[in-house]
Design a protein around this motif. Structure first.
Motif, PDB file in Angstrom:
ATOM      1  N   PHE A 105      -3.770 -38.072 -17.814  1.00  0.00           N
ATOM      2  CA  PHE A 105      -2.514 -38.818 -17.826  1.00  0.00           C
ATOM      3  C   PHE A 105      -1.767 -38.610 -19.131  1.00  0.00           C
ATOM      4  N   GLU A 106      -2.469 -38.653 -20.263  1.00  0.00           N
ATOM      5  CA  GLU A 106      -1.808 -38.481 -21.555  1.00  0.00           C
ATOM      6  C   GLU A 106      -1.194 -37.089 -21.686  1.00  0.00           C
ATOM      7  N   THR A 107      -1.854 -36.076 -21.133  1.00  0.00           N
ATOM      8  CA  THR A 107      -1.314 -34.716 -21.166  1.00  0.00           C
ATOM      9  C   THR A 107       0.024 -34.647 -20.438  1.00  0.00           C
ATOM     10  N   VAL A 108       0.092 -35.266 -19.272  1.00  0.00           N
ATOM     11  CA  VAL A 108       1.337 -35.268 -18.506  1.00  0.00           C
ATOM     12  C   VAL A 108       2.403 -36.095 -19.212  1.00  0.00           C
ATOM     13  N   ALA A 109       2.006 -37.258 -19.760  1.00  0.00           N
ATOM     14  CA  ALA A 109       2.963 -38.105 -20.475  1.00  0.00           C
ATOM     15  C   ALA A 109       3.580 -37.370 -21.665  1.00  0.00           C
ATOM     16  N   ASP A 110       2.786 -36.562 -22.339  1.00  0.00           N
ATOM     17  CA  ASP A 110       3.306 -35.785 -23.468  1.00  0.00           C
ATOM     18  C   ASP A 110       4.215 -34.652 -22.994  1.00  0.00           C
ATOM     19  N   ALA A 111       3.939 -34.135 -21.794  1.00  0.00           N
ATOM     20  CA  ALA A 111       4.713 -32.993 -21.285  1.00  0.00           C
ATOM     21  C   ALA A 111       6.073 -33.424 -20.741  1.00  0.00           C
ATOM     22  N   VAL A 112       6.134 -34.606 -20.113  1.00  0.00           N
ATOM     23  CA  VAL A 112       7.405 -35.054 -19.494  1.00  0.00           C
ATOM     24  C   VAL A 112       7.662 -36.523 -19.877  1.00  0.00           C
ATOM     25  N   PRO A 113       7.768 -36.831 -21.162  1.00  0.00           N
ATOM     26  CA  PRO A 113       7.839 -38.232 -21.605  1.00  0.00           C
ATOM     27  C   PRO A 113       9.035 -39.000 -21.048  1.00  0.00           C
ATOM     28  N   ASP A 114      10.162 -38.338 -20.834  1.00  0.00           N
ATOM     29  CA  ASP A 114      11.381 -39.037 -20.422  1.00  0.00           C
ATOM     30  C   ASP A 114      11.574 -39.093 -18.917  1.00  0.00           C
ATOM     31  N   ARG A 115      10.665 -38.480 -18.173  1.00  0.00           N
ATOM     32  CA  ARG A 115      10.771 -38.505 -16.717  1.00  0.00           C
ATOM     33  C   ARG A 115      10.295 -39.861 -16.191  1.00  0.00           C
ATOM     34  N   VAL A 116      10.925 -40.363 -15.136  1.00  0.00           N
ATOM     35  CA  VAL A 116      10.484 -41.622 -14.537  1.00  0.00           C
ATOM     36  C   VAL A 116       9.103 -41.421 -13.925  1.00  0.00           C
ATOM     37  N   ALA A 117       8.176 -42.274 -14.335  1.00  0.00           N
ATOM     38  CA  ALA A 117       6.802 -42.190 -13.841  1.00  0.00           C
ATOM     39  C   ALA A 117       6.537 -43.181 -12.727  1.00  0.00           C
ATOM     40  N   LEU A 118       7.085 -44.401 -12.857  1.00  0.00           N
ATOM     41  CA  LEU A 118       6.678 -45.484 -11.965  1.00  0.00           C
ATOM     42  C   LEU A 118       7.851 -46.397 -11.648  1.00  0.00           C
ATOM     43  N   VAL A 119       8.020 -46.663 -10.366  1.00  0.00           N
ATOM     44  CA  VAL A 119       8.985 -47.656  -9.891  1.00  0.00           C
ATOM     45  C   VAL A 119       8.210 -48.653  -9.042  1.00  0.00           C
ATOM     46  N   SER A 120       8.235 -49.918  -9.453  1.00  0.00           N
ATOM     47  CA  SER A 120       7.506 -50.962  -8.730  1.00  0.00           C
ATOM     48  C   SER A 120       8.305 -52.245  -8.814  1.00  0.00           C
ATOM     49  N   GLY A 121       8.941 -52.624  -7.727  1.00  0.00           N
ATOM     50  CA  GLY A 121       9.800 -53.797  -7.767  1.00  0.00           C
ATOM     51  C   GLY A 121      10.931 -53.589  -8.763  1.00  0.00           C
ATOM     52  N   GLU A 122      11.041 -54.521  -9.716  1.00  0.00           N
ATOM     53  CA  GLU A 122      12.087 -54.421 -10.736  1.00  0.00           C
ATOM     54  C   GLU A 122      11.678 -53.534 -11.904  1.00  0.00           C
ATOM     55  N   ASP A 123      10.409 -53.165 -11.960  1.00  0.00           N
ATOM     56  CA  ASP A 123       9.915 -52.344 -13.069  1.00  0.00           C
ATOM     57  C   ASP A 123      10.231 -50.868 -12.833  1.00  0.00           C
ATOM     58  N   ARG A 124      10.708 -50.238 -13.894  1.00  0.00           N
ATOM     59  CA  ARG A 124      11.029 -48.808 -13.843  1.00  0.00           C
ATOM     60  C   ARG A 124      10.636 -48.222 -15.193  1.00  0.00           C
ATOM     61  N   LEU A 125       9.582 -47.411 -15.217  1.00  0.00           N
ATOM     62  CA  LEU A 125       9.009 -46.933 -16.468  1.00  0.00           C
ATOM     63  C   LEU A 125       8.979 -45.411 -16.503  1.00  0.00           C
ATOM     64  N   THR A 169       0.011 -38.236  -7.875  1.00  0.00           N
ATOM     65  CA  THR A 169       1.428 -38.232  -8.235  1.00  0.00           C
ATOM     66  C   THR A 169       1.607 -38.230  -9.747  1.00  0.00           C
ATOM     67  N   LEU A 170       0.898 -39.119 -10.436  1.00  0.00           N
ATOM     68  CA  LEU A 170       1.064 -39.243 -11.887  1.00  0.00           C
ATOM     69  C   LEU A 170       0.518 -38.030 -12.640  1.00  0.00           C
ATOM     70  N   THR A 171      -0.543 -37.418 -12.152  1.00  0.00           N
ATOM     71  CA  THR A 171      -1.074 -36.233 -12.832  1.00  0.00           C
ATOM     72  C   THR A 171      -0.313 -34.972 -12.437  1.00  0.00           C
ATOM     73  N   GLY A 172       0.679 -35.117 -11.542  1.00  0.00           N
ATOM     74  CA  GLY A 172       1.535 -33.995 -11.191  1.00  0.00           C
ATOM     75  C   GLY A 172       2.915 -34.096 -11.809  1.00  0.00           C
ATOM     76  N   GLY A 173       3.112 -35.116 -12.650  1.00  0.00           N
ATOM     77  CA  GLY A 173       4.413 -35.279 -13.285  1.00  0.00           C
ATOM     78  C   GLY A 173       5.498 -35.761 -12.343  1.00  0.00           C
ATOM     79  N   SER A 174       5.111 -36.378 -11.231  1.00  0.00           N
ATOM     80  CA  SER A 174       6.076 -36.837 -10.241  1.00  0.00           C
ATOM     81  C   SER A 174       6.401 -38.318 -10.434  1.00  0.00           C
ATOM     82  N   LYS A 175       7.400 -38.791  -9.687  1.00  0.00           N
ATOM     83  CA  LYS A 175       7.777 -40.209  -9.729  1.00  0.00           C
ATOM     84  C   LYS A 175       7.006 -40.952  -8.659  1.00  0.00           C
ATOM     85  N   LEU A 176       6.281 -41.984  -9.068  1.00  0.00           N
ATOM     86  CA  LEU A 176       5.499 -42.809  -8.157  1.00  0.00           C
ATOM     87  C   LEU A 176       6.289 -44.079  -7.838  1.00  0.00           C
ATOM     88  N   VAL A 177       6.584 -44.276  -6.562  1.00  0.00           N
ATOM     89  CA  VAL A 177       7.271 -45.479  -6.097  1.00  0.00           C
ATOM     90  C   VAL A 177       6.257 -46.313  -5.320  1.00  0.00           C
TER      91      VAL A 177
END
Length: 527
Positions: A9-29, A237-245
Motif C-alpha cells: 500500500f505504501e508503495t502505491v501511495a508514494d507512486a500516486v499520492p494525489d490520486r483519489v484512493a477511497l470514496v465512502s459516504g461523505e469521505d473522499r481521500l 483496487t488499492l494495490t492497483g492504484g485505482s479508486k475504491l468506491v
C-alpha cells in the motif's frame, strides 16, 4: 522479494499520492491522505500498546475507518481481525476472545451490543469508538476520531515481512466462526489480484508502482469489507492504484448503488450473486441511470443466474465483462464462471492449481460424472487459528507431496474440463438413499422466469429420511406443480422438490450467501 500488505500500500501511495484512493459516504481521500490517516491510526494503536503480532478487531459497516484501521494494523505488523457486525453479543465475544484481540475499533452501537459479554474479554485492553449517530454508553472507551487527530503523522518504522499474518474469520456453513491464517504475501497473490487485476501478477515493488501510475480504474465494492469477497477486491483496487468506491450504508439499495456508481463514473461494479445483481437488474429496467463508463460486473460469494446476466447485458450495452468468481476463505480466488450447462448448473474455468479430487486425493477424470471435492494447491493458508484438528482435515497432502486445501464444495468435472459445482457436503440432502446436491436443484428452479430466488434444504420424512424441500420467492404467481414440472425437465425425479414454499423474500446473509438455517426452520417450523 517479500511482499507485505503495508509495504504494498505504501508503495502505491508514494507512486500516486494525489490520486483519489477511497470514496465512502461523505469521505473522499487521496492515497496520500489515506496513508497519513493510517499512519496516525497506527500511532494511536501503538500508544495503546498494540505491537507486532497483536490482534486488532474491526467491528463496523463499510466506512473509511475500516480500511484505515486495517492498514494501520499492518503497518505495525499487528493482525487486523474482521468481525461480522450482524453477530449477536455472544458471537461477537466469541470471535474477539478466540482471536485474543488486544484492541477493538468499532462503531458505538455495535460495541455497545457486547454488553456484559465484554467483561469476559480478558485480552482486550483498548477500545476505540467510531461514532455512528447513536448515543449508547461504551465504558472506558477512547474516541477513534480524537485519537487519530491527536496522533503524530509520519510512517511507522517497522521491518516488515511477507510472512506477516493475514487472519480472516469466516462463519462457514456450520459451527462457530473460525480464523483462516494466511501469509500476507500468499493472500496477495491468491486472492488480491497480485498487483494487476487485468494481467499477470507483479514481480517487484517497482513494477507495482509502475502499474499504479499507468492504471487507475474506478471500482465500486458493495459487499461488506468484513467478508473476504469485499475485502479482497478492495485490496486489489488499492494495490492497483485505482479508486475504491464503497457502498457504506447498513442496508443494500440497488437504486442507491446505481446513483453512486453514476456519480463516481464507476467502471467495475462488484456484487454478490443474485442477492445484489437481481435488484440491480430490476432498478436498471425501472429507472433512468447513465453508466457509460461501466464495462465490468463481477460477483463473488454466490453465483448469478443466467437470466439476470442477460437482463444486465440488455440494460448496459457497454458491459463487456460479467463474470462470477469461485473460491473461498481457504482457497482464495480459484476460477471464473463460464456459461452454465443445459440444466442451469454453474460451471467454472479452473485455474491451473485447482482441481476436483477423489477420496484418494487424485483429480477426477473429466466427463466421468465422478463426484469429488473442490480443492486448490499452490499458495494456501497456514491453517486455522488455534484449531489443529480442522487444519489437518482441510489442508491435506496427497501421495505425490502436493498440499491441497479442501474447500468443502462437492463437484465434478465435465467433458470440457469445467468445474461443475454441486453444493457443500454439509448441505447435501440424503433422500431414500440418494444424495441430492442443493445447488443443482436451486439452479433448476431459478432457471424458471417466475422464480426470483430459491434455497433448497432437506425436510424430515418418515419414509425417505429426508425429502427435498424448496423455499422460493416469485416475480409472478405460478403453481408449485408448474415449478416441479419445470425441474423434471432438467434434473432427475428424485431431486425435484416435493415441498415448495413461497415466501416474500428468500433470506440470505449480509454477504449474499445462502441462509440454510433459516430455510430449514421455514420448511419445518417445529424443528
Amino acid at each position: 522479494m517479500a511482499f507485505n500488505l503495508a509495504d504494498l500500500f505504501e508503495t502505491v501511495a508514494d507512486a500516486v499520492p494525489d490520486r483519489v484512493a477511497l470514496v465512502s459516504g461523505e469521505d473522499r481521500l487521496t492515497y496520500a491522505e489515506l496513508d497519513d490517516r493510517a499512519d496516525r491510526a497506527a500511532a494511536a494503536l501503538a500508544a495503546a500498546g498494540v505491537g507486532t503480532g497483536d490482534r486488532v478487531a474491526i467491528l463496523s459497516v463499510n466506512r473509511a475507518e475500516w480500511l484505515e484501521t486495517q492498514i494501520a494494523a499492518y503497518k505495525l505488523r499487528a493482525v487486523p481481525v474482521n468481525v461480522n457486525y450482524r453477530y449477536t453479543a455472544g458471537e461477537l465475544a466469541h470471535v474477539i476472545a478466540d482471536a485474543g484481540c488486544a484492541a477493538l475499533v468499532g462503531e458505538r452501537s455495535l460495541v455497545a451490543r457486547l454488553g456484559p459479554a465484554r467483561a469476559g474479554l480478558t485480552d482486550l485492553r483498548s477500545v476505540f469508538v467510531l461514532e455512528d449517530g447513536t448515543d449508547e454508553e461504551v465504558p472506558d472507551a477512547l474516541s477513534y476520531a480524537d485519537a487519530v487527530a491527536a496522533a503524530p503523522s509520519g510512517r511507522v518504522a517497522r521491518e516488515r515481512s511477507g510472512d506477516d499474518l493475514y487472519l480472516l474469520y469466516t462463519g462457514g456453513t456450520t459451527g462457530l466462526p473460525k480464523g483462516v491464517m494466511w501469509r500476507s504475501e500468499d493472500i496477495f497473490f491468491a486472492a488480491m489480484g497480485g498487483g494487476n487485476m487485468l494481467g499477470e501478477p507483479v514481480t517487484s515493488l517497482e513494477e507495482l508502482a509502475a502499474n499504479a501510475v499507468a492504471g487507475g480504474l474506478s471500482v465500486m465494492v458493495n459487499a461488506p469489507l468484513m467478508h473476504g469477497a469485499g475485502m479482497w477486491v478492495a485490496w486489489a483496487t488499492l494495490t492497483g492504484g485505482s479508486k475504491l468506491v464503497l457502498w457504506s450504508r447498513t442496508s443494500f439499495s440497488a437504486e442507491g448503488v446505481l446513483e453512486v456508481a453514476a456519480r463516481e463514473e464507476v467502471q467495475a461494479l462488484v456484487l454478490v450473486g443474485d442477492a445484489m445483481a437481481r435488484p440491480i437488474a430490476d432498478a436498471l429496467e425501472a429507472g433512468d441511470f447513465s453508466l457509460p463508463n461501466l464495462f465490468a460486473i463481477t460477483t463473488g460469494g454466490s453465483v448469478t443466474s443466467p437470466d439476470v446476466k442477460a437482463r444486465l447485458h440488455a440494460s448496459l450495452p457497454g458491459l463487456a465483462v460479467l463474470l462470477d468468481a469461485v473460491g473461498g476463505s481457504e482457497t482464495g480466488v480459484a476460477g471464473q464462471a463460464v456459461p452454465p450447462g443445459p440444466d442451469g448448473t454453474p460451471r467454472f474455468l479452473l485455474k491451473p492449481d485447482s482441481a476436483v479430487l477423489d477420496a484418494d486425493l487424485q483429480p477426477v477424470k473429466p466427463g466421468s460424472d465422478e463426484i469429488g471435492v473442490f480443492a486448490r494447491s499452490g499458495r494456501l493458508p497456514l491453517g486455522y487459528w488455534k484449531d489443529q484438528a480442522k487444519t489437518d482435515a482441510t489442508f491435506v497432502t496427497a501421495p505425490d507431496g502436493t498440499r491441497w486445501a479442501l474447500q468443502g464444495d462437492m463437484a465434478k468435472v465435465d467433458a470440457e474440463g469445467h468445474l461443475v459445482l454441486l453444493g457443500r457436503g454439509s448441505t447435501v440432502v440424503n433422500t431414500g438413499g440418494e444424495k441430492v446436491f442443493v445447488e443443482e436443484v436451486e439452479a433448476a428452479l431459478k432457471s424458471h422466469p417466475a422464480v426470483y430466488d430459491a434455497l433448497v434444504v432437506g425436510a424430515p420424512d418418515e419414509r425417505l429420511g429426508s425429502r427435498v424441500a424448496a423455499v422460493v420467492s416469485l416475480t409472478e404467481d405460478v403453481s408449485a406443480e408448474t415449478l416441479r414440472a419445470h425441474c423434471r425437465e432438467r434434473i432427475a425425479g428424485y431431486k425435484v422438490p416435493r415441498d415448495v414454499l413461497v415466501v416474500d423474500e428468500v433470506r440470505r446473509t449480509p454477504s449474499g450467501k445462502a441462509d440454510y438455517g433459516w430455510a430449514r426452520k421455514t420448511v419445518t417450523p417445529s424443528s
